[in-house]
Scaffold this active site. Structure first.
Site, PDB file in Angstrom:
ATOM      1  N   SER A 171      37.991  74.293  15.466  1.00  6.58           N
ATOM      2  CA  SER A 171      39.499  74.148  14.231  1.00  6.58           C
ATOM      3  C   SER A 171      40.381  75.032  14.697  1.00  6.58           C
ATOM      4  CB  SER A 171      38.740  74.406  13.268  1.00  6.58           C
ATOM      5  OG  SER A 171      40.026  74.934  12.188  1.00  6.58           O
ATOM      6  N   TYR A 188      34.166  79.001   6.457  1.00  2.00           N
ATOM      7  CA  TYR A 188      34.005  77.444   7.419  1.00  2.00           C
ATOM      8  C   TYR A 188      35.044  77.858   9.182  1.00  2.00           C
ATOM      9  CZ  TYR A 188      37.241  73.795   9.361  1.00  2.00           C
ATOM     10  OH  TYR A 188      37.478  72.674  10.072  1.00  2.00           O
TER      11      TYR A 188
END
Length: 259
Positions: free
Chosen positions: A137, A151
């Site tokens: 990501s 995350y």
């Protein structure tokens, strides 16, 4: 005429392949001739042509079950695409994250790839051929501290692990590549835009603009589509990318302001 990309006859494991970019990747791989096995916690709502195993990959035992199914149903694997990821951590910054939240983020975003690679990559290396794609990501480089610290850290760990794995197994014929998406316009992200719009008395388009603003803006003015992410993954999995390994490909519409 020979197609530009073909995955004809390739055996592929794609995790989290029933929704969003995962579902788009499964569909494209099948279109390109691959024999696909995918997994999620619950089966897809309608019957599908791909092989499916219900599994919760945050559990080590379910990773082992999936690896066994890959061997039994596919007879081994040529391509692994680790799509699984997400976050359920609360807002409130780093102080709101206890050990349980940190463990959940790592168990979802890092450990399934580690466990499945450990089970399946040695066979690829023994054959001298294979491709492993880890979907990371842009938040590994552009974290949002209010809600995605854990995350982002887990995805950064996945990226570092992926680079290390590439250095180890590329000399044995196994390519390891990372794909780093920004905002993807999935059903879940549209639902978020709808909720934001409702909270602020605005329309869905404004809700989407709010999400883009929270990321610092997207220069092209829109998120990526699941099909666009799937297309990048398919290219990297194909022989057209035969000398690409150990690197990370960002697909974010220009969100990250530096290279």
């Amino acid at each position: 005429m020979k197609p530009f990309i073909s995955l004809e006859g390739r055996r592929a494991l794609i995790t989290s392949g029933t929704r969003g970019a995962g579902a788009a990747t499964v569909a494209l791989f099948q279109e390109l001739g691959a024999h696909v096995l995918t997994t999620a916690r619950t089966p897809p709502p309608t019957p599908s042509a791909f092989e499916f195993v219900a599994a919760d990959l945050t559990r080590p035992e379910d990773c082992a079950v999936l690896a066994k199914a890959v061997r039994e149903r596919l007879g081994g694997v040529d391509i692994i695409v680790h799509m699984l990821g997400g976050s359920s951590a609360p807002a409130g910054g780093f102080a709101a994250l206890g050990d349980a939240e940190w463990n959940r983020e790592l168990d979802l975003n890092l450990m399934p790839a580690v466990r499945l690679d450990r089970e399946l990559v040695p066979d690829m290396a023994a054959r001298g051929r294979g491709v492993v794609i880890h979907v990371t990501s842009i938040q590994r480089a552009l974290p949002l501290p209010e809600a995605t610290t854990a995350y982002a850290a887990a995805k950064a760990a996945l990226s570092t692990y992926s680079k290390s794995l590439s250095k180890e197994v590329s000399p044995q014929g196994v390519r390891v590549v990372r794909v780093s998406p920004g905002w993807i316009e999935t059903e879940a992200s549209v639902d978020l835009a709808v909720r934001l719009a409702a909270e602020h008395g605005a329309d869905v388009a404004e809700g989407k603009r709010m999400i883009m603003a929270s990321l610092g803006g997207i220069p092209i003015g829109r998120p990526s589509t699941p099909d666009e992410v799937a297309s990048l993954i398919a290219f990297l999995a194909s022989d057209r990318a035969g000398t690409i390994t150990g690197t990370e490909y960002v697909i974010d519409g220009g969100t990250v302001p530096t290279a």
